[in-house]
Scaffold this motif. Structure first.
Motif, PDB file in Angstrom:
ATOM      1  N   ILE A 157      11.593  -6.900   6.435  1.00  0.00           N
ATOM      2  CA  ILE A 157      12.191  -7.995   7.201  1.00  0.00           C
ATOM      3  C   ILE A 157      11.976  -9.331   6.502  1.00  0.00           C
ATOM      4  CG2 ILE A 157      12.019  -9.284   9.374  1.00  0.00           C
ATOM      5  CD1 ILE A 157      11.415  -6.586  10.730  1.00  0.00           C
ATOM      6  N   GLU A 158      10.826  -9.476   5.848  1.00  0.00           N
ATOM      7  CA  GLU A 158      10.492 -10.721   5.154  1.00  0.00           C
ATOM      8  C   GLU A 158      11.008 -10.760   3.718  1.00  0.00           C
ATOM      9  OE1 GLU A 158       8.890 -13.401   6.455  1.00  0.00           O
ATOM     10  OE2 GLU A 158       8.998 -12.371   8.396  1.00  0.00           O
ATOM     11  N   ASN A 159      11.726  -9.722   3.294  1.00  0.00           N
ATOM     12  CA  ASN A 159      12.274  -9.619   1.929  1.00  0.00           C
ATOM     13  C   ASN A 159      11.190  -9.531   0.861  1.00  0.00           C
ATOM     14  OD1 ASN A 159      14.993  -9.823   2.850  1.00  0.00           O
ATOM     15  ND2 ASN A 159      14.756 -12.045   2.973  1.00  0.00           N
ATOM     16  N   LEU A 160      10.067  -8.914   1.205  1.00  0.00           N
ATOM     17  CA  LEU A 160       8.951  -8.760   0.270  1.00  0.00           C
ATOM     18  C   LEU A 160       8.775  -7.307  -0.179  1.00  0.00           C
ATOM     19  CD1 LEU A 160       6.412 -11.101   2.064  1.00  0.00           C
ATOM     20  CD2 LEU A 160       7.314 -11.457  -0.230  1.00  0.00           C
ATOM     21  N   GLU A 161       9.792  -6.489   0.032  1.00  0.00           N
ATOM     22  CA  GLU A 161       9.648  -5.055  -0.236  1.00  0.00           C
ATOM     23  C   GLU A 161       9.359  -4.729  -1.695  1.00  0.00           C
ATOM     24  OE1 GLU A 161      14.090  -6.056  -0.136  1.00  0.00           O
ATOM     25  OE2 GLU A 161      12.319  -6.512   1.075  1.00  0.00           O
ATOM     26  N   GLU A 162       9.761  -5.610  -2.623  1.00  0.00           N
ATOM     27  CA  GLU A 162       9.507  -5.349  -4.036  1.00  0.00           C
ATOM     28  C   GLU A 162       8.028  -5.452  -4.386  1.00  0.00           C
ATOM     29  OE1 GLU A 162      12.349  -4.934  -6.932  1.00  0.00           O
ATOM     30  OE2 GLU A 162      12.266  -3.749  -5.103  1.00  0.00           O
ATOM     31  N   ARG A 163       7.229  -6.020  -3.486  1.00  0.00           N
ATOM     32  CA  ARG A 163       5.794  -6.188  -3.749  1.00  0.00           C
ATOM     33  C   ARG A 163       4.939  -5.143  -3.037  1.00  0.00           C
ATOM     34  NH1 ARG A 163       3.762 -10.642  -6.183  1.00  0.00           N
ATOM     35  NH2 ARG A 163       5.232 -12.271  -6.824  1.00  0.00           N
ATOM     36  N   MET A 164       5.551  -4.126  -2.465  1.00  0.00           N
ATOM     37  CA  MET A 164       4.807  -3.117  -1.727  1.00  0.00           C
ATOM     38  C   MET A 164       4.208  -2.061  -2.660  1.00  0.00           C
ATOM     39  SD  MET A 164       4.720  -3.818   1.493  1.00  0.00           S
ATOM     40  CE  MET A 164       4.419  -5.452   0.824  1.00  0.00           C
ATOM     41  N   ILE A 165       2.913  -1.783  -2.483  1.00  0.00           N
ATOM     42  CA  ILE A 165       2.185  -0.734  -3.204  1.00  0.00           C
ATOM     43  C   ILE A 165       1.389   0.059  -2.158  1.00  0.00           C
ATOM     44  CG2 ILE A 165       0.499  -0.167  -4.986  1.00  0.00           C
ATOM     45  CD1 ILE A 165       2.937  -1.527  -6.133  1.00  0.00           C
ATOM     46  N   PRO A 166       1.696   1.330  -1.921  1.00  0.00           N
ATOM     47  CA  PRO A 166       0.984   2.105  -0.885  1.00  0.00           C
ATOM     48  C   PRO A 166      -0.531   2.061  -1.067  1.00  0.00           C
ATOM     49  CG  PRO A 166       2.880   3.321  -1.676  1.00  0.00           C
ATOM     50  CD  PRO A 166       2.755   2.119  -2.565  1.00  0.00           C
ATOM     51  N   GLY A 167      -1.224   1.818   0.034  1.00  0.00           N
ATOM     52  CA  GLY A 167      -2.681   1.803   0.020  1.00  0.00           C
ATOM     53  C   GLY A 167      -3.295   0.508  -0.472  1.00  0.00           C
ATOM     54  N   ARG A 168      -2.456  -0.444  -0.892  1.00  0.00           N
ATOM     55  CA  ARG A 168      -2.966  -1.703  -1.422  1.00  0.00           C
ATOM     56  C   ARG A 168      -2.067  -2.840  -0.935  1.00  0.00           C
ATOM     57  NH1 ARG A 168      -4.755  -1.251  -7.546  1.00  0.00           N
ATOM     58  NH2 ARG A 168      -6.565  -2.339  -6.705  1.00  0.00           N
ATOM     59  N   ILE A 169      -2.533  -4.070  -1.155  1.00  0.00           N
ATOM     60  CA  ILE A 169      -1.729  -5.220  -0.737  1.00  0.00           C
ATOM     61  C   ILE A 169      -1.834  -6.330  -1.776  1.00  0.00           C
ATOM     62  CG2 ILE A 169      -3.574  -6.242   0.673  1.00  0.00           C
ATOM     63  CD1 ILE A 169      -1.359  -7.158   2.636  1.00  0.00           C
ATOM     64  N   ASP A 170      -0.716  -6.905  -2.067  1.00  0.00           N
ATOM     65  CA  ASP A 170      -0.629  -8.037  -2.995  1.00  0.00           C
ATOM     66  C   ASP A 170      -1.208  -9.267  -2.291  1.00  0.00           C
ATOM     67  OD1 ASP A 170       0.276 -10.274  -4.455  1.00  0.00           O
ATOM     68  OD2 ASP A 170       2.085  -9.238  -5.106  1.00  0.00           O
ATOM     69  N   PRO A 171      -2.106 -10.027  -2.934  1.00  0.00           N
ATOM     70  CA  PRO A 171      -2.644 -11.241  -2.305  1.00  0.00           C
ATOM     71  C   PRO A 171      -1.569 -12.218  -1.844  1.00  0.00           C
ATOM     72  CG  PRO A 171      -3.915 -10.693  -4.247  1.00  0.00           C
ATOM     73  CD  PRO A 171      -2.735  -9.767  -4.240  1.00  0.00           C
ATOM     74  N   LEU A 172      -0.431 -12.289  -2.550  1.00  0.00           N
ATOM     75  CA  LEU A 172       0.661 -13.164  -2.130  1.00  0.00           C
ATOM     76  C   LEU A 172       1.283 -12.673  -0.831  1.00  0.00           C
ATOM     77  CD1 LEU A 172       2.419 -13.931  -5.544  1.00  0.00           C
ATOM     78  CD2 LEU A 172       1.008 -15.467  -4.184  1.00  0.00           C
ATOM     79  N   VAL A 173       1.380 -11.352  -0.675  1.00  0.00           N
ATOM     80  CA  VAL A 173       1.891 -10.782   0.561  1.00  0.00           C
ATOM     81  C   VAL A 173       0.907 -11.055   1.691  1.00  0.00           C
ATOM     82  CG1 VAL A 173       2.496  -8.631   1.750  1.00  0.00           C
ATOM     83  CG2 VAL A 173       3.254  -9.033  -0.607  1.00  0.00           C
ATOM     84  N   LEU A 174      -0.369 -10.881   1.431  1.00  0.00           N
ATOM     85  CA  LEU A 174      -1.401 -11.144   2.430  1.00  0.00           C
ATOM     86  C   LEU A 174      -1.361 -12.598   2.893  1.00  0.00           C
ATOM     87  CD1 LEU A 174      -3.847 -10.229   4.086  1.00  0.00           C
ATOM     88  CD2 LEU A 174      -5.277 -10.707   2.083  1.00  0.00           C
ATOM     89  N   ALA A 175      -1.244 -13.507   1.948  1.00  0.00           N
ATOM     90  CA  ALA A 175      -1.184 -14.933   2.281  1.00  0.00           C
ATOM     91  C   ALA A 175       0.040 -15.222   3.135  1.00  0.00           C
ATOM     92  CB  ALA A 175      -1.163 -15.776   1.008  1.00  0.00           C
ATOM     93  N   HIS A 176       1.167 -14.613   2.816  1.00  0.00           N
ATOM     94  CA  HIS A 176       2.385 -14.829   3.582  1.00  0.00           C
ATOM     95  C   HIS A 176       2.248 -14.267   4.994  1.00  0.00           C
ATOM     96  CE1 HIS A 176       6.645 -15.790   3.880  1.00  0.00           C
ATOM     97  NE2 HIS A 176       6.875 -14.592   4.372  1.00  0.00           N
ATOM     98  N   LEU A 177       1.621 -13.095   5.102  1.00  0.00           N
ATOM     99  CA  LEU A 177       1.400 -12.488   6.421  1.00  0.00           C
ATOM    100  C   LEU A 177       0.498 -13.378   7.268  1.00  0.00           C
ATOM    101  CD1 LEU A 177       1.631 -10.123   8.393  1.00  0.00           C
ATOM    102  CD2 LEU A 177      -0.242  -9.015   7.152  1.00  0.00           C
ATOM    103  N   ARG A 178      -0.579 -13.884   6.667  1.00  0.00           N
ATOM    104  CA  ARG A 178      -1.485 -14.766   7.405  1.00  0.00           C
ATOM    105  C   ARG A 178      -0.770 -16.051   7.842  1.00  0.00           C
ATOM    106  NH1 ARG A 178      -6.587 -13.900   3.236  1.00  0.00           N
ATOM    107  NH2 ARG A 178      -7.612 -12.186   4.388  1.00  0.00           N
ATOM    108  N   GLU A 179       0.052 -16.588   6.955  1.00  0.00           N
ATOM    109  CA  GLU A 179       0.766 -17.816   7.275  1.00  0.00           C
ATOM    110  C   GLU A 179       1.743 -17.592   8.426  1.00  0.00           C
ATOM    111  OE1 GLU A 179       3.933 -20.934   5.179  1.00  0.00           O
ATOM    112  OE2 GLU A 179       2.949 -19.380   3.990  1.00  0.00           O
ATOM    113  N   LYS A 180       2.435 -16.464   8.409  1.00  0.00           N
ATOM    114  CA  LYS A 180       3.394 -16.180   9.458  1.00  0.00           C
ATOM    115  C   LYS A 180       2.710 -15.961  10.807  1.00  0.00           C
ATOM    116  CE  LYS A 180       7.430 -16.182   7.437  1.00  0.00           C
ATOM    117  NZ  LYS A 180       8.569 -17.018   7.924  1.00  0.00           N
ATOM    118  N   ALA A 181       1.518 -15.385  10.761  1.00  0.00           N
ATOM    119  CA  ALA A 181       0.779 -15.122  11.998  1.00  0.00           C
ATOM    120  C   ALA A 181       0.208 -16.396  12.579  1.00  0.00           C
ATOM    121  CB  ALA A 181      -0.326 -14.118  11.742  1.00  0.00           C
TER     122      ALA A 181
END
Length: 282
Positions: free
Chosen positions: A258-282
Motif C-alpha cells: 500500500i505504501e509502495n515499498l514492496e521493492e524493499r521487502m526481505i522475508p524475516g528482515r526489515i530495511d531500516p528505511l522501511v522501519l523508519a517510514h512505518l514508525r513515522e506513519k504510526a
C-alpha cells in the motif's frame, strides 16, 4: 539550449543520461539508452533519429567516437547539432556543430561525455565533469542508482555554475541496466522527468531521493532481523494500521504494498528505511 551528461557506471553495468534546459520537457527529446549497449544525448535542434540509429551502432560494438562521426556525417543539419555518446567500453565522445548558439561545447573521457549550448560559458561543462568524476567513489546504492545519483549531482553542478543562460525550465534523468527495472521485469532503473518547473534540477534531485526510498533495493548489510522486541514493535505498528495477519512477513508486505515499498521487502528482515517510514506513519 541544453546541458547534458551521458555516462557509464564504474562497473560498466549501467548507462544513463541527465539533461537540463530552458526547453519544455527536454527529457522527452534528448536522452536515449539501452541496457548492455550504451547511451546518447541529442540536442541543439535535436535530431531524434540519432537515438535509434546511435543505439543500433553501439549495439554492433562501434566505438562512441565512430558513432558520432557516422551520425553527423550523414546529417545535412549537423552544423546545428550537438551529441554525446557513451558505449559499453572505452572513451565517451561529444560533438558540437559550428552553427550551435554560443556558448557551446563539450568534454569527454573514459565512460562519460558532457555537452551544452547557449550556456553561460565553458565553466558549466567543466563543473559537470568535475562533479561526475569526484563522485566516482563512495556513491551509495546499486550500480544503476549510484549512476543516477552521480548524473544528477553533475547536472546540479552545471546548473550552479550558470547552466542555460536563458534560464531554467526542465530536467530529466534516465538510467538503464540489465534487469534493474521495477520487479526485475525491465531494464529501466530510473526514468524521472521535470517538464516545467522554476527549479528543475532541484526538483529532479528531490524526485530521485523519493525514487530511491521507494524502489532502491535494500542494502543487505543494513537489514535488521524481525525477531524479539523489534518484531513485537513492528507487529503492533502494523496492527494500528489495520494489518493483523498472524504471519508478520505477510502483514508487513501487505502494508508495504500500500505504501509502495514492496521493492524493499526481505522475508524475516526489515530495511531500516522501511522501519523508519512505518514508525513515522504510526
Amino acid at each position: 539550449m541544453t546541458f547534458s551528461i551521458v555516462a557509464r557506471s564504474s562497473d560498466g553495468l549501467a548507462h544513463g543520461v541527465a539533461v537540463a534546459s530552458k526547453f519544455l520537457a527536454a527529457g522527452a527529446v534528448v536522452p536515449a539508452a539501452q541496457a548492455g549497449v550504451g547511451a546518447l544525448a541529442t540536442q541543439s535542434y535535436a535530431n531524434l533519429a540519432y537515438r535509434p540509429q546511435g543505439l543500433t551502432l553501439l549495439g554492433t560494438q562501434v566505438a562512441a567516437a565512430e558513432v558520432v562521426a557516422g551520425l553527423t556525417a550523414a546529417d545535412p543539419g549537423r552544423d546545428q547539432r550537438q551529441l554525446g555518446v557513451v558505449g559499453k567500453f572505452g572513451e565517451g565522445a561529444t560533438y558540437t556543430g559550428s552553427g550551435c548558439h554560443e556558448w557551446a561545447g563539450g568534454v569527454a573521457g573514459d565512460g562519460y561525455a558532457v555537452q551544452g549550448n547557449i550556456l553561460t560559458g565553458p565553466e558549466v561543462v567543466d563543473a559537470m565533469r568535475d562533479a561526475f568524476l569526484a563522485s566516482d567513489h563512495g556513491t551509495p546504492g546499486d550500480s544503476a542508482m549510484a549512476l543516477a545519483r552521480r548524473l544528477v549531482r553533475a547536472l546540479s553542478a552545471g546548473d550552479a555554475a550558470g547552466g542555460d543562460r536563458r534560464g531554467r525550465q526542465s530536467a530529466a534523468v534516465y538510467v538503464v541496466a540489465p534487469g534493474a527495472g521495477y520487479g526485475g521485469t525491465s531494464d529501466v532503473a530510473v526514468d524521472l522527468r521535470v517538464d516545467d518547473h522554476p527549479d528543475p534540477c532541484g526538483e529532479l534531485a528531490r524526485l530521485l531521493d523519493l525514487h530511491a526510498l521507494l524502489f532502491e533495493k535494500a542494502d543487505p548489510d543494513s537489514l535488521l532481523d524481525l525477531s524479539g522486541e523489534l518484531a513485537e514493535e513492528v507487529r503492533a505498528l502494523l496492527a494500528d494500521r489495520g494489518h493483523t495477519d498472524a504471519d508478520l512477513d505477510v502483514a508487513l508486505a501487505d502494508w508495504a504494498g500500500i505504501e509502495n515499498l514492496e521493492e524493499r521487502m526481505i522475508p524475516g528482515r526489515i530495511d531500516p528505511l522501511v522501519l523508519a517510514h512505518l514508525r513515522e506513519k504510526a
